[in-house]
Design an enzyme around this catalytic site. Structure first.
Site, PDB file in Angstrom:
ATOM      1  N   CYS A  60      35.151  32.726  41.075  1.00 45.49           N
ATOM      2  CA  CYS A  60      35.058  32.049  39.674  1.00 45.49           C
ATOM      3  C   CYS A  60      33.847  31.229  39.096  1.00 45.49           C
ATOM      4  CB  CYS A  60      36.305  32.944  38.925  1.00 45.49           C
ATOM      5  SG  CYS A  60      36.724  34.407  38.905  1.00 45.49           S
ATOM      6  N   HIS A 102      32.943  31.869  31.848  1.00 47.48           N
ATOM      7  CA  HIS A 102      33.673  33.136  32.423  1.00 47.48           C
ATOM      8  C   HIS A 102      34.493  34.444  32.205  1.00 47.48           C
ATOM      9  CE1 HIS A 102      35.062  34.486  36.356  1.00 47.48           C
ATOM     10  NE2 HIS A 102      36.532  34.328  35.799  1.00 47.48           N
ATOM     11  N   ASN A 118      36.194  41.023  35.699  1.00 45.87           N
ATOM     12  CA  ASN A 118      35.923  39.536  36.542  1.00 45.87           C
ATOM     13  C   ASN A 118      34.996  40.125  37.532  1.00 45.87           C
ATOM     14  OD1 ASN A 118      35.764  37.803  37.016  1.00 45.87           O
ATOM     15  ND2 ASN A 118      37.741  37.414  36.865  1.00 45.87           N
TER      16      ASN A 118
END
Lengths: 84, 380
Positions: free
Chosen positions: B123, B264, B294
């Site tokens: 991420c 994010h 995600n």
């Protein structure tokens, strides 16, 4: 519901063992889901998905969030009585 | 030296375009209910994801990344063969070696480009890999850099463990970087890593078995995504807002100066809590986690692309990018968004990018005492 308290407790023990690998002998009516059994909210949902499949009782998330112990879960599954 | 120094005149590094690729296969929460002990309403109320994409069985990271690179080139009106360097940010490489960037180059037709991977822990890549690419471009040695963020996170799943499985989706994005007018493009950038939170979210290498004792494998063998949701929540909500404040202070900007926060997409509620802690209404961000989940390093550029496509991002806007996750690492960058007229094609004159000249001009030995560079133990 035709199941007795003892039946419900036994089913819950099997389900918690399946979800969190906690032996049935460690699970009693006074076992707290978080502090004793270390079940997080994700695991609690898994437990009640299996409850729905095995006992046919759908427990809403709003109720799951209020159930703090195995005893409270058994009371709800037997009598539909959620903690306030 | 004067003629050499002239060529190192300040230049900005701009995001010329953002490409994206999302696999066709849509997986709903109801689909997950059939294979995991989870519930649609719980996922929506606690994670905020409704659907995510999953790569086809024959698609790997390089396929997603190459498609995103091609899309970025198409939007910029350049040929893939005009890309000089491909930096692929991924934690799910097609193979451990060579780098996935090699296959991205091959499959996209970015022939002649050099390439390597950056594994900054999934991420955080949306800023970490971007920073690597931006610094290569700023060096003057490369005239066009493609920073590809691509992962097939769903291949790292233990499909008995609903924790990560309800959160992640597959996807890719590509920042195409070019020189731009000074003062525009990518500005102050901060990176931070805290290895004391190594265990919070990671891909653990460990043998796992089913209840019947048979061996469990992910698409990466004995490697499985695992996360401590409450630890990640605490880190993200506790650490990211002050980190963004630090970025703004370093850049001499106020929260009110920022037109868009591209965060994010860890979890919809984490995004909301970070925005609240920064003190900014949700209309100054864009979320995509509801439909894509995600998407690891691709999530920040996918947010930017969506903002651009929906008229939420215009040339001249000040944008904060913030990526965070496995490490625990955080990266934040302030970007002055560029329009097509802000790019400087005259910088692409062939001699400007001759590596041997750049190599000469980037060093100024007369400014440095030789002893500063003598490795310990071999000083005379």
């Amino acid at each position: 519901m035709s199941t007795t308290g003892q039946d419900v407790l036994q089913v819950l023990r099997e389900i918690i063992d399946e979800v969190a690998e906690i032996p049935a002998g460690r699970i009693g009516l006074d076992s707290a889901f978080v502090s004793d059994l270390e079940l997080d909210s994700l695991a609690m949902v898994s437990v009640f998905v299996l409850v729905q499949r095995r006992l046919g009782v759908e427990v809403p998330n709003s109720v799951v969030e209020k159930l703090t112990s195995v005893g409270e879960a058994v009371a709800y599954l037997e009598h539909g009585k959620a903690p306030v | 030296m004067e003629h050499l120094r002239e060529r190192t005149r300040p230049r900005g590094v701009g995001i010329r375009s953002i490409g994206r690729y999302l696999p066709d296969r849509v997986v709903s929460n109801a689909d997950l209910e059939r294979i995991l002990l989870t519930r649609d309403d719980w996922i929506r109320e606690n994670i905020g994801v409704r659907t995510r994409r999953m790569a086809a069985d024959d698609q790997w990271t390089s396929d997603l990344g190459a498609a995103a690179l091609l899309d970025a080139c198409a939007r910029a009106g350049v040929r893939p063969s005009e890309v000089d360097l491909v930096v692929c940010g991924t934690y799910t490489p097609d193979h451990m070696a060579p780098p996935t960037a090699m296959l991205v180059i091959d499959k996209s037709g970015a022939v002649g480009a050099a390439g390597f991977d950056v594994n900054s822990g999934a991420c955080p890549g949306g800023v970490f890999a971007l920073d690597v690419g931006a610094k290569y471009l700023a060096s003057g040695q490369y005239r066009r850099v493609a920073v590809v963020l691509a992962d097939v996170s769903t291949r790292t799943m233990d499909w008995k463990d609903p924790g990560p499985a309800v959160i992640f989706g597959d996807g890719a994005a590509c920042y195409l970087l070019e020189p731009c007018a000074p003062g525009l493009g990518i500005g102050t950038t901060l990176l931070r890593s805290d290895p004391s939170a190594y265990q919070a979210v990671r891909v653990a290498r460990e043998q796992r078995t089913r209840r019947d004792g048979t061996r469990l494998s992910s698409g990466f063998g004995d490697n499985f995504s695992t996360l401590d949701g409450s630890a990640v929540h605490g880190l993200a909500v506790g650490e990211v807002p002050p980190f963004v404040a630090e970025l703004l202070a370093a850049a001499g900007r106020e929260v009110e100066d920022i037109d868009l926060f591209a965060l994010h997409q860890a979890n919809l509620y984490i995004v909301r809590e970070i925005m609240a802690a920064i003190g900014v209404p949700m209309d100054r961000t864009v979320v995509n986690i509801e439909k894509y989940g995600n998407t690891s390093g691709a999530s920040v550029p996918l947010v930017l692309r969506e903002a651009e496509d929906t008229g939420r991002l215009s040339p001249g806007d000040q944008v904060v990018l913030a990526a965070f996750g496995s490490g625990f690492s955080m990266g934040a960058a302030l970007v002055r968004w560029c329009g097509p007229e802000d790019f400087t094609p005259e910088e692409f004159a062939r001699e400007e990018f001759a590596p041997e000249k750049v190599a000469t001009e980037n060093f100024a030995p007369e400014d440095l005492a030789p002893e500063e560079f003598a490795p310990t133990g071999i000083r005379s």
